[in-house]
Every structure is written in C-alpha cells, then in structure tokens.
Design an enzyme around this catalytic site. Structure first.
Site, short mmCIF file in Angstrom:
data_model
loop_
_atom_site.label_atom_id
_atom_site.label_comp_id
_atom_site.label_asym_id
_atom_site.label_seq_id
_atom_site.Cartn_x
_atom_site.Cartn_y
_atom_site.Cartn_z
CB THR A 21 -15.63 23.65 56.95
OG1 THR A 21 -14.90 24.00 55.76
CG2 THR A 21 -16.66 22.61 56.61
CB THR B 286 -16.13 26.68 48.55
OG1 THR B 286 -16.44 25.28 48.58
CG2 THR B 286 -15.15 27.01 49.66
CG ASP B 287 -20.43 23.58 46.79
OD1 ASP B 287 -19.20 23.45 46.64
OD2 ASP B 287 -21.17 22.62 47.10
CE LYS C 259 -15.78 24.33 44.93
NZ LYS C 259 -16.59 23.83 46.06
#
Length: 441
Positions: A101, A177-178, A254
């Site tokens: 995104t 981001t994952d 993360k």
C-alpha cells in the site's frame, strides 16, 4: 461495483452507488459517510462506509434503513504524462514497486486505492518527492508480500541493479510489510551495491488518517540519498510521525501485526535514523559500506529446495525424513533455547547430513545466540554435522542458506560461508543490552 447478492439489491433499490454520501440507521445508531467499494470476494451482507473522521466501518444490512444524502461523482485517476524536468542540482532516485500500500493512489471521490505504477503516479500522490530528488519509478510486479518467492527476490534484485546501472544515485523498493525482512536479507546477499538500497512499506492503508505511507516513502527517499551503500529497511521508529529508523537488511524483523514501528533491529541497534530530512548514524559497532566503496556486483543464484522447520513439542522425525526424500538440499532448523531439538530428531538429522543435505541451526528465541556446546543435545547436533549460526535471525539464516547453496554445494564451502559474516548478519559477540525489559515502572 463489487457488491453482489443482497447488498447489491439493497443499494440498487435505493438508487445508491459507490461514492454517494449516505446515512444508514441500525439498532438506534446512525452512521453517515461515503459508500466504498468492496473486494470482489466480500460477503453479500455488509456495506462499507468511510466516516467523516477518515476511518472505514462495515455495517450489516439486515434490518438497516438507508438514505441517500448526496450523489457522488466518480473520478478517474489521471494517468496523463506529467511535464517533469530533471533538476541537475538534485540526485536521481529510482522507486521500484513490488506491491503493497505504500505506493498507491487514493481516489477521494470513491475511497478506492489504486496501485501507483509510474513515476508520474507516485509524484501525483506525493508531489513533495520532487523537492527531494529527481524521481524515476516503475512497477515490476504487484503481489501481496506473502506470495513472494525466491524468484521474485531475484527479479527485484535484477531490477535494482538495472536502475543503478542506468544512473540511479539510490533505489527505493516499495514492498508489502509481511515478508519485507526476507526480501531485505535476500537483496543484501545478492547485491554488492555502490548506492543505498532502501526497502519500505506501509502498515496502514493510504486511505486511513493514521497511514504511515507518506512518511515512510519520504524518509526512504532521504535515506536513498545518503552515503550508506547497504540494503536497509526504512520504517517508522515510533508510533509518531517524527523519525524513521534504517535497519540493516539482515538484522531486522517485523515484530507487531499493526504498529507503525513494527520493524525492529534484533541483536543490534538500527543502523541510522532519518529525522527532519537528515541522517544520523546510530550503530557504530559494524562499519557500514559507503557509497562507491566497492564495485556493483550481482550474485542471484538461489537454491529453491531449502526447508524452514520449527522445532516444537511433538514434532515427528518423519518431517525431517520427508524433506530428505523430496530431494531438499538444505534445512534451516529453528531450535529451542540455545539451538536444541528433541533427541528423536537426531537419527534423521544424521541421515540428512550423510546424504548431503546441509542442516543449519538457529534459535526461535531471536535474542541471544545459538550455542551447541553447552548441553548434551547441542553437542550431539554438532557431531551430527549441524551448523550453528550464532545470533543470526532464523529468517535471515533461511535466506542465506538458500543463497549460499546457489553459490556452492561443497560441504566445507557451504559451512565456511554460513559462518562468515558477509553482510552484517551476525555479531561476533552478542550483548544483552539489545534485549530491553523496561516497562516504565
């Protein structure tokens, strides 16, 4: 629209379309906002509104009363070419989009999020970038980061190198981001860079008032102009929009599902921070590679048949045997504590090593380091030929093993490469100072 079934009939019966301003009353509560579209596989029992405060809400249509307030006008994203003149005083920064995104445009008439595929798109969404650099952008893929595969890492690396060869003074990679920390490790091992390579993303969609997309992208372009010629992840350092951290691509993970400061350097400090358009070095323990310090090289061979296996109570030995029988060339074991696994896994592990499978041990504790010399289980693993990797993160060790096996299958060469600190992936001595338990009491 993507509404279907009951929801579609419910809206069409009132003459309501996506982008209209409506009110919907349900169980004594009234919601007002703009009707948003939904994904194609959404259910038929809810509609989604964007409220005046910027947040989205889903409302079940059962026993709901809906009223049209104002008709909206559908707008189209402008894709016409922009007249962009390069400023010779500014650096040339390339932005490559793989998905996610952070590189997206918002249609504020409908609330829809559109991928930004070109430099023109990016600059329309974030015109402030033109004050920082001459921007060249392109999308090389548009996939969710959980769908990333080693071949996508290779495609990304080749695109980055192409941009550098074409004159980019720095490269920003927009990414979901994952699995961003897997990609950052992969690019770190594949590329010896002459310029900064910055990977960034957004935890919160660009249509939310708390989105981190703008700040992360702006900070990443600033970082791409720095003197640090390494692969780094640039994301929020705190929940506030005050500074971003630059994490070395092989030492970052993360750590939270939704916080904007989710990315954390493990067993090390962040390499640097970005604040008010300036770079400040934080980690002085490991010297960073400087711009044009080395020649640009790309080694992009990966071995796809590498397993990532987590040890857990009840794990069966057949899981190891399965990967041997399927022809896997390497196994990354995420062991407990100092790097342990149940005794009954020792026979299949010995079999794996005897049959030429390279077995590497990391720890699921994340902080601290593996040490197979302390307890008998560890010593047995060592004698079986398992390679411990110190304080290297499990994800980094998995990526490194797949990359190393793409360079060599010789047993001693593989071991030496896994135990050699190539891109700052482990510390010679780990310190407990990186593990904070300060609860503010």
């Amino acid at each position: 629209m993507s509404y279907h079934g009951l929801a579609k009939n419910f809206l069409e019966s009132q003459g309501i379309s996506i982008g209209d301003i409506i009110s919907i009353k349900k169980e004594g509560i009234e919601y007002k906002g703009m009707l948003l579209d939904r994904v194609e596989d959404a259910d038929e029992f809810h509609i989604v509104l964007k409220l005046d405060n910027g947040y989205n809400i889903g409302v079940a249509i059962d026993k709901a009363e809906i009223n049209l307030i104002n008709k909206g006008k559908r707008s189209k994203i402008d894709h016409s070419p922009m007249d962009m003149q390069k400023d010779p005083k500014l650096m040339n920064i390339s932005i490559i989009s793989t998905g996610g995104t952070v590189a997206s445009l918002i249609d504020y008439k409908t609330g829809a999020v559109h991928p930004a595929f070109t430099a023109d798109d990016l600059l329309r969404a974030t015109p402030e970038l033109m004050d920082e650099a001459n921007i060249q952008g392109k999308a090389i893929m548009n996939i969710l980061s959980e769908n990333m595969k080693p071949e996508n890492w290779v495609q990304s690396a080749r695109s980055v190198v192409d941009e550098i060869n074409n004159g980019a003074d720095g490269v920003v990679v927009a990414h979901g981001t994952d699995t961003m920390h897997y990609t950052s490790a992969a690019l770190s091992f594949m590329i010896d860079s002459t310029v900064p390579i910055i990977i960034t993303g957004a935890q919160r969609s660009s249509d939310r008032p708390s989105s981190d997309a703008f700040f992360n992208l702006m900070s990443s372009v600033v970082a791409a102009k720095s003197d640090i010629a390494e692969v780094m992840i640039c994301m929020h350092a705190t929940e506030s929009d005050n500074k971003a951290h630059l994490h070395r691509g092989t030492k970052v993970r993360k750590m939270h599902t939704s916080r904007r400061d989710t990315f954390t350097s493990i067993n090390s400090n962040p390499l640097a921070q970005v604040q008010d358009g300036k770079i400040k070095i934080i980690d002085t323990n490991y010297p960073y590679r400087k711009r044009n310090q080395t020649s640009l090289t790309l080694n992009d061979s990966f071995e796809p048949k590498v397993a990532f296996i987590k040890s857990y109570p009840g794990i069966t030995s057949e899981l190891i045997d399965y990967h041997i029988d399927k022809g896997y060339k390497g196994m990354l074991l995420e062991g407990t504590g100092l790097g342990h696994c149940p005794d009954h896994l020792l026979p299949p592990i010995r079999r794996a090593v005897d049959e030429g499978v390279h077995v590497v041990m990391s720890s699921q504790c994340l902080y601290g380091r593996t040490n197979l010399n302390v307890y008998s289980t560890g010593r047995k693993l060592l004698s079986a030929g398992v390679i411990p990797v110190g304080d290297m993160l499990p994800e980094t060790a998995y990526v490194k093993l797949a990359w190393v096996l793409g360079q060599s299958v010789n047993k001693e060469e593989v071991k030496n490469m896994m135990l050699t600190n190539l891109k700052g992936e482990f510390e010679v001595k780990s310190s407990s100072k990186y593990f904070s338990r300060d609860y503010g009491e």
